[in-house]
Design an enzyme around this catalytic site. Structure first.
Site, mmCIF file in Angstrom:
data_model
loop_
_atom_site.group_PDB
_atom_site.id
_atom_site.type_symbol
_atom_site.label_atom_id
_atom_site.label_comp_id
_atom_site.label_asym_id
_atom_site.label_seq_id
_atom_site.Cartn_x
_atom_site.Cartn_y
_atom_site.Cartn_z
ATOM 1 N N LYS A 216 0.646 -1.431 0.288
ATOM 2 C CA LYS A 216 -0.122 0.171 0.267
ATOM 3 C C LYS A 216 1.200 1.165 0.535
ATOM 4 O O LYS A 216 1.657 1.335 0.000
ATOM 5 C CB LYS A 216 -0.587 0.012 1.041
ATOM 6 C CG LYS A 216 -1.903 0.903 1.632
ATOM 7 C CD LYS A 216 -3.013 0.613 2.430
ATOM 8 C CE LYS A 216 -4.353 1.974 2.670
ATOM 9 N NZ LYS A 216 -5.185 1.990 3.721
ATOM 10 N N SER B 225 -9.807 1.810 2.448
ATOM 11 C CA SER B 225 -8.996 2.863 1.705
ATOM 12 C C SER B 225 -7.845 1.923 1.544
ATOM 13 O O SER B 225 -7.073 2.577 -0.314
ATOM 14 C CB SER B 225 -7.755 3.353 2.766
ATOM 15 O OG SER B 225 -8.266 3.239 3.821
ATOM 16 N N SER C 57 -10.036 -0.589 6.689
ATOM 17 C CA SER C 57 -10.115 -0.419 5.538
ATOM 18 C C SER C 57 -8.691 -1.342 4.843
ATOM 19 O O SER C 57 -8.695 -1.319 3.703
ATOM 20 C CB SER C 57 -8.944 0.670 5.350
ATOM 21 O OG SER C 57 -8.835 1.821 5.320
#
Lengths: 494, 95, 487
Positions: free
Chosen positions: A76, A151, A175
């Site tokens: 990420k 997210s 997330s």
């Protein structure tokens, strides 16, 4: 090969059936083929990845390989990786080449894994659909008209579309788990403090926790073994004895192999099956509960009456911390600086107005407000008290059960743009996942069926503090008996 | 409760985010919707409950007073918007 | 300025703690490095970095708490909390300062001072809390821009807040000096004011005696005792004049300009009034246990108050003398060293000399006691010669001046000077009688006056004898022989 488990890949690497360079190239090719449509990666740097792969091959040849040596891992874009553009999905950091490695990145480098690329995400991890990224929305591989969740939507789409065998992610209010549910993956958010936050760009410091998006609990356990561990640079990192998170995956002796969950008490939160839950999701979760019972688990009703206030408390605490955490983005030492300004105050306000997107600004304003003079007690302190009540609810529930289960998300993946203009509706996506962050408990989502339009549904599990190994074992036994986690989006498995 | 447009401007100033009047109006509407969601908290009696600031009950660990860092300013300033002579440059600071 | 105004002053003092590394990072705190070479990833607040607190900084705060509380720990919070103070400033890289608000590490304590008008008073301390220093904005012109150096960012500070217990600039300076001495006494700060290790903010207000506190203005960043005095004097006068002219005082933060001797309102603080403090989620509660407190207490030197009590009880000194002798650790050590040499019953004489000749000379040459040209052993050597009547008290002052000028070195400097200058007291009866006889012969008028009953004439004769002996005659013997010869 793209559908192989991490264990299978490690064996193939060890037996020289494939090299890390070949494996890395395979996934780089997948990215080249699919990323244009899915937008899962912000940065891919084949040279860098392949260089790491060559080192990994040398290490394997030298006989020094660990379980993840040579395995490409997508990260990420919230984790700083030295020499890599690290944007956090924001224009503010669109020019930020990280000058240091996050603890997590360092752990994977030490393990000999290959950084496959940096995945797209909601800006500063604020969002539940991946539509707030400066780099554009990520598409759900199951249906490119739909969101992958957020997210960590880029990590989820990358793994779901087999552009990466596995990915790191972070979870502040859901997330990891919500994208896992929406893309048919296994997502794990460990106990707060198990994975170091050093080098993980902060959203809400008391809630953020690094974790994993994988295709199975077994893969997630291997990943957590690498990611976790004490880090003296993070004051909230917990100094514990190193554990093998996969140690309970085998069925213990004395337990009937077809009843691997014998003795496991599964708490079902009755409040989660009320209004707001889509019928297709309810059906899939219900059949997962039946499956758990078939595997030997005992289902018990538990109640977490204050959990419904989690969203409200979360939208005070997370923005409050974020408003302060994001103050460092001022255009002075790194990141975006406005082109024109007439004085210092303008340099700040223009750089920040230009560098941050609408959702980030909204949350900074909320956070600034709830901390400001005259509102602190009514909002911030009140939210911290609600947080305590929610943690107390879990503590009471864990007197009766080993894990608490329910749906991960109220609906399957929704259409792009469907909630983009309605923040409150967007925030309610995380109603089931937020309480675990507030309490600091480990949470997982595992695929448990398909709902409307053939889209995946996730089963949410919350365990007691440091119960990751137990949760992974429960998930693993469920996955041994079912094949939901093996389903892949049409056209994405080859 | 509801936020006035003046309050939106005040918090935007505190947060150092430039907002136009139109943006402030849009923010006012959205923030008020969000605050009506947040307002659900107020219905709960939390008298006597200890606020929870951390997700764990652990205590602060302290490090030994030892210098461990080396000079990396050249690397750090390679990504800075404007530097000169090792200094970060900003518009004139007025005290 | 008309009379009948009372000035009320409280001080907030930022003390740089003498750690090797910063409070939340492993960067060096050494002064004077090239810009930003001691600014680590944590200090420049790169995205993703986190603070880790320095035990050395916490321990110095504990030392302070014990030091201003007579060694008792009831003013130390066993559980304290770091909080974020949010504001934007280019020398504040995170956009917040890690500080302490609701639960500071120290609550309470006191500093004893001697006021020129009120005698010995105790200034109460409200609190002392740990926080990080900011960097520096350099205002030289860089193409119309300012330069930011973050080497100082993250240096540990103890902010010490006093109650508004001071009533004059002199008292404020006495407090600042005593506090300065204390932090050096217990070894938590180098006290270097030029390098900014000890900086004061003064909260000043004025009122008519008996009235409620007036509105205060805060004078920031006073880094010398002289500026502290000047700034408070100016600020108080300005406030009184403003009020007498029918004006009102508005709460404000002001800067003192040493060149003009005036204060002016700070522009940059105008809108920074909402710091949005909240507990720092990156730092867990700071807990100090009894074992730690006991260890720190065991390592503390004897504290000023403990010394004062001992001086009063063991040496029968006045309380004011005891306060004066404990204004710094070096002063007390100087005193104690002399008493060690001369014995307890010399304590009062030692105190008189230290606060008399020595203090005057130090003051005249703008020196502090560690840099005194006359060491404690040298001064003790001189006092010993007064005691054994080798030198008169009057001539001893000449010996002291000679030692001060460096006429002789070593512990026997007094003896060398007495010898070299022939200042030895004449105690030989025959020698004094000879001088007395000469004086009586030459001053028959005074002799007649004395015999006529004028006592003053006797003193004149003593004076003449002393003069004739160049001050060396033993005054007691002169008295006795004169009386005998005149009777």
């Amino acid at each position: 090969m793209i559908n192989s488990s991490l264990k299978e890949l490690a064996i193939a690497l060890a037996l020289k059936k494939v090299s890390s360079v070949e494996l890395t190239q395979l996934f780089l090719d997948r990215i080249a083929k699919l990323n244009g449509e899915l937008n899962a990666f912000i940065t891919v740097d084949a040279e860098r990845s392949l260089a790491q792969a060559r080192s990994a091959d040398a290490r394997i040849s030298a006989g020094n390989a660990g379980p993840l040596t040579g395995i490409p891992v997508a990260h990420k874009d919230i984790f700083c990786a030295q020499g890599w553009l690290t944007t956090c999905g924001s224009k503010m950091l669109s020019n930020f080449v990280a000058p240091y490695d996050a603890h997590v990145i360092g752990r994977f480098n030490d393990a000999g894994s290959v950084i496959l690329g940096k995945t797209n995400m909601d800006e500063f991890a604020m969002g539940s659909s991946n539509e707030t990224s400066f780099y554009g929305p990520v598409k759900n591989p199951w249906n490119t008209g739909r969101v992958p969740g957020g997210s960590s939507g880029g990590s989820a789409a990358a793994v779901a579309a087999r552009m990466a065998p596995v990915a790191t992610a972070t979870d502040t209010g859901g997330s990891i788990r919500q994208p896992a549910a929406l893309t048919g993956l296994t997502g794990l958010k460990p106990t707060y403090g198990v994975v170091s936050r050093y080098g993980m760009i902060a959203f809400a410091s008391s809630l953020d926790q690094g974790g994993i998006l994988a295709r199975s609990a077994e893969d997630a356990a291997l990943m957590l073994n690498v990611m976790s561990g004490f880090d003296a640079r993070d004051s909230t990192s917990i100094d514990r004895v190193t554990e093998d998170y996969g140690r309970e995956l085998e069925v213990p002796g004395g337990v009937a192999p077809n009843l691997p969950l014998t003795g496991v008490r599964v708490g079902v939160v009755k409040e989660h099956f009320g209004a707001g839950l889509a019928p297709d999701v309810a059906r899939a979760v219900q059949s997962a509960l039946d499956e758990l019972r078939r595997l030997g688990a005992t289902l018990v009703d538990v109640s977490t009456p204050n959990a419904r206030l989690g969203v409200a408390a979360y939208y005070v605490i997370a923005p409050a911390e974020a408003s302060s955490n994001l103050s460092r983005f001022d255009g002075v030492r790194y990141g975006h600086r406005a082109k024109s300004y007439s004085n210092l105050a303008e340099m700040y306000s223009k750089s920040r107005a230009e560098g941050f997107g609408a959702e980030v600004k909204r949350r900074i304003l909320i956070g600034t407000y709830v901390l400001s003079h005259g509102y602190y007690d009514a909002y911030y302190v009140k939210a911290q008290k609600i947080r305590r009540l929610i943690a107390n609810d879990f503590a009471a529930a864990f007197k009766d059960c080993d894990i608490v289960v329910g749906p991960t998300s109220p609906t399957v993946a929704f259409e792009l743009g469907a909630k983009a203009s309605d923040p409150v509706q967007m925030y309610l996506n995380d109603v089931y996942t937020i309480p675990a962050n507030l309490a600091g408990l480990p949470g997982m989502s595992i695929p448990c069926g398909l709902g409307e339009h053939g889209l995946p549904v996730g089963l949410h599990m919350v365990g007691n503090y440091f119960a990751e190994a137990k949760m992974l074992a429960i998930a693993h036994h469920y996955q041994c008996a079912t094949d939901w986690h093996l389903r892949s989006p049409e056209g994405m498995s080859a | 409760m509801s936020l006035s447009i003046e309050e939106v401007h005040r918090i935007a100033l505190l947060a150092r985010i430039e907002v136009s009047d139109a943006e402030a109006l849009a923010a006012q509407r959205q923030l008020n919707e969000i605050f009506s969601l947040i307002g659900e908290m107020q219905a709960v009696d939390t008298e006597g409950i200890q606020p929870m600031a951390h997700a764990q009950s652990a205590l602060l660990r302290l490090r030994d007073d030892v210098v461990t860092e080396v000079d990396q300013h050249a690397l750090f300033q390679s990504i800075a918007p404007q530097v000169e002579g090792g200094l970060y440059l900003v518009p004139k600071v007025i005290e | 300025m008309s009379a009948n105004w009372e000035i009320v002053i409280g001080l907030e003092t930022h003390v740089q703690l003498s750690t090797d590394s910063k409070i939340f990072s492993g960067s060096s705190t050494a002064f004077g490095a090239a810009p930003n070479t001691q600014a680590s990833a944590v200090d420049i607040a790169l995205p993703g970095v986190l603070p880790v607190a320095n035990r050395g900084a916490v321990e110095r705060a504990i030392r302070f708490g014990l030091g201003v509380n007579g060694g008792l720990a009831d003013n130390i919070n066993r559980r304290s909390e770091f909080a974020r103070k949010n504001y934007f400033y280019p020398d504040l890289p995170k956009g917040y300062q890690i500080s302490q608000l609701d639960l500071p590490i120290v609550n309470g304590g006191e500093i004893a001072i001697v006021s020129p008008t009120r005698g010995e008073i105790k200034v109460r301390l409200t609190r002392a809390h740990l926080e990080e220093d900011a960097g520096k904005s350099l205002h030289e012109d860089f193409h119309g821009m300012s330069g930011i150096d973050l080497n100082r960012a993250g240096t540990p500070l103890l902010e010490i807040v006093s109650e508004p217990d001071m009533r004059s600039a002199e008292e404020a300076v006495a407090y600042a000096r005593a506090l300065h001495a204390m932090v050096r006494w217990i070894g938590i700060c180098d006290g270097n004011m030029q390098e900014g290790s000890f900086r004061c903010d003064a909260n000043v207000s004025v009122r008519r005696p008996g009235e409620a506190l007036g509105t205060r203005r805060e004078v920031k960043n006073l880094n010398s005792f002289r500026f502290l005095q000047q700034a408070i004097e100016y600020e108080a006068r300005w406030q009184i004049e403003t009020l007498e002219d029918g004006g009102r005082i508005q709460q404000a933060t002001v800067l003192f300009d040493p060149d003009s001797g005036k204060t002016r309102v700070m522009r940059s603080k105008e809108d920074a009034h909402d710091y949005r403090y909240f507990p720092d989620p990156d730092l867990l509660p700071l807990v100090v246990d009894e074992a730690w407190l006991d260890r720190v207490r065991g390592e503390l030197p004897e504290l000023p108050q403990q010394k004062r009590d001992r001086y009063v009880s063991a040496y029968a000194l006045s309380s004011a003398d005891a306060v004066a002798l404990t204004q710094s650790r070096e002063t007390a050590e100087y005193f104690e060293d002399m008493v060690d040499v001369l014995g307890d019953d010399a304590a009062k004489t030692v105190a008189n000399w230290m606060m008399g000749e020595l203090a005057a000379a130090l003051n005249r040459d703008n020196l502090d006691i560690p840099r005194s040209p006359v060491t404690s052993r040298q001064l003790a050597g001189l006092l010993r010669r007064i005691r054994d009547n080798t030198v008169s008290g009057k001539l001893a002052k000449d010996v002291f001046d000679a030692m001060w000028q460096g006429d002789a070195r070593g512990e026997d400097a007094a003896d060398l000077i007495i010898e070299k200058r022939g200042l030895k007291q004449i105690s030989d009866v025959g020698a004094i009688e000879t001088i007395v006889d000469q004086v009586l012969a030459a001053n028959s008028k005074s002799v007649e006056e004395f015999r006529a009953g004028k006592d003053k004439a006797f003193n004149a004769l003593v004076g003449q004898v002393m003069k004739a002996s160049k001050g060396k005659a033993n005054p007691a013997q002169v008295n006795e022989i004169l009386r005998r010869k005149l009777s």
